[in-house]
Scaffold this active site. Structure first.
Site: not given
Length: 234
Positions: A120-121, A229
């Site tokens: 997702c990051c 992240c």
């Protein structure tokens, strides 16, 4: 010009024993060196409030990019709007991923951040920053050494292996007390979540109030063991 390809460990040193702990001197060097070949990637947390103000003193029309994952708190967008009003000449850009949340859900399932936060990051932060840094030589970040163990060795000027760029971090010697003192002294706009136990603020699904008051990033991806992240690795 110092670039990733021409990196030299014998780079200029800066005096951190002054009022801004070297930050303004680093910024003046950076904008003299790179001018518009320098992008400030700002998260608009409390460090961002300070660094935006310092940047505006050196280059009032600097390029500032916010990685708009479309998963941020409303308070984050509010501080961006306040910054736009206070610094009308800054070129503040909200960079969205090429993949919408709806498209991401169709391809990877709903709430990918719960299943695979790294992916997702990557989709919503790392790839968009790669796109923004493509064609420029350097970028600015508000990292501080005090923030986490992964940031303790950060230098003013860094060879960024992840983005094959030069990463410049003017605030490395600032403490959280320094940051807040500057914000209050200059009456800067800041993210009000900081007043409610959020020393570090990212995307809403992956950010909680700090669990450990001694660990400023303990509210980020809490319980997963994840610390970054991916923007600041290498």
């Amino acid at each position: 010009m110092l670039t990733y390809e021409t990196w030299d460990n014998n780079i200029q040193e800066f005096n951190s024993d002054n009022l801004e702990k070297g930050a303004l001197d680093v910024l003046k060097w950076a904008y003299e060196m790179y001018d518009d070949d320098l992008v400030y990637a700002c998260s608009f947390g409390i460090e961002g409030s300070v660094l935006v103000d310092l940047v505006s003193q050196v280059k009032p029309d600097a390029q500032v990019v916010f990685l708009d994952t479309q998963l941020h708190f409303q308070e984050t967008y509010e501080v961006i709007n306040a910054a736009k009003k206070r610094y009308p000449w800054l070129r503040i850009k909200l960079k969205k991923p090429a993949v919408t949340l709806e498209e991401q859900a169709i391809k990877h399932g709903k709430e990918l951040w719960k299943v695979n936060s790294n992916q997702c990051c990557s989709i919503r932060k790392i790839i968009p920053l790669e796109e923004e840094l493509n064609g420029v030589k350097a970028w600015l970040s508000g990292l501080r050494r005090e923030q986490s163990p992964t940031r303790k060795k950060t230098q003013f000027i860094n060879k960024d292996e992840r983005f094959r760029s030069i990463k410049i971090c003017p605030l490395i010697h600032w403490t959280l007390i320094d940051i807040w003192r500057y914000v209050h002294k200059h009456n800067l706009p800041y993210n009000t979540l900081h007043d409610n136990g959020y020393p570090s603020i990212g995307c809403k699904p992956c950010t909680k109030a700090a669990i450990d008051p001694e660990d400023l990033r303990s509210g980020r991806w809490s319980g997963t063991g994840k610390l970054e992240c991916g923007l600041h690795e290498g």
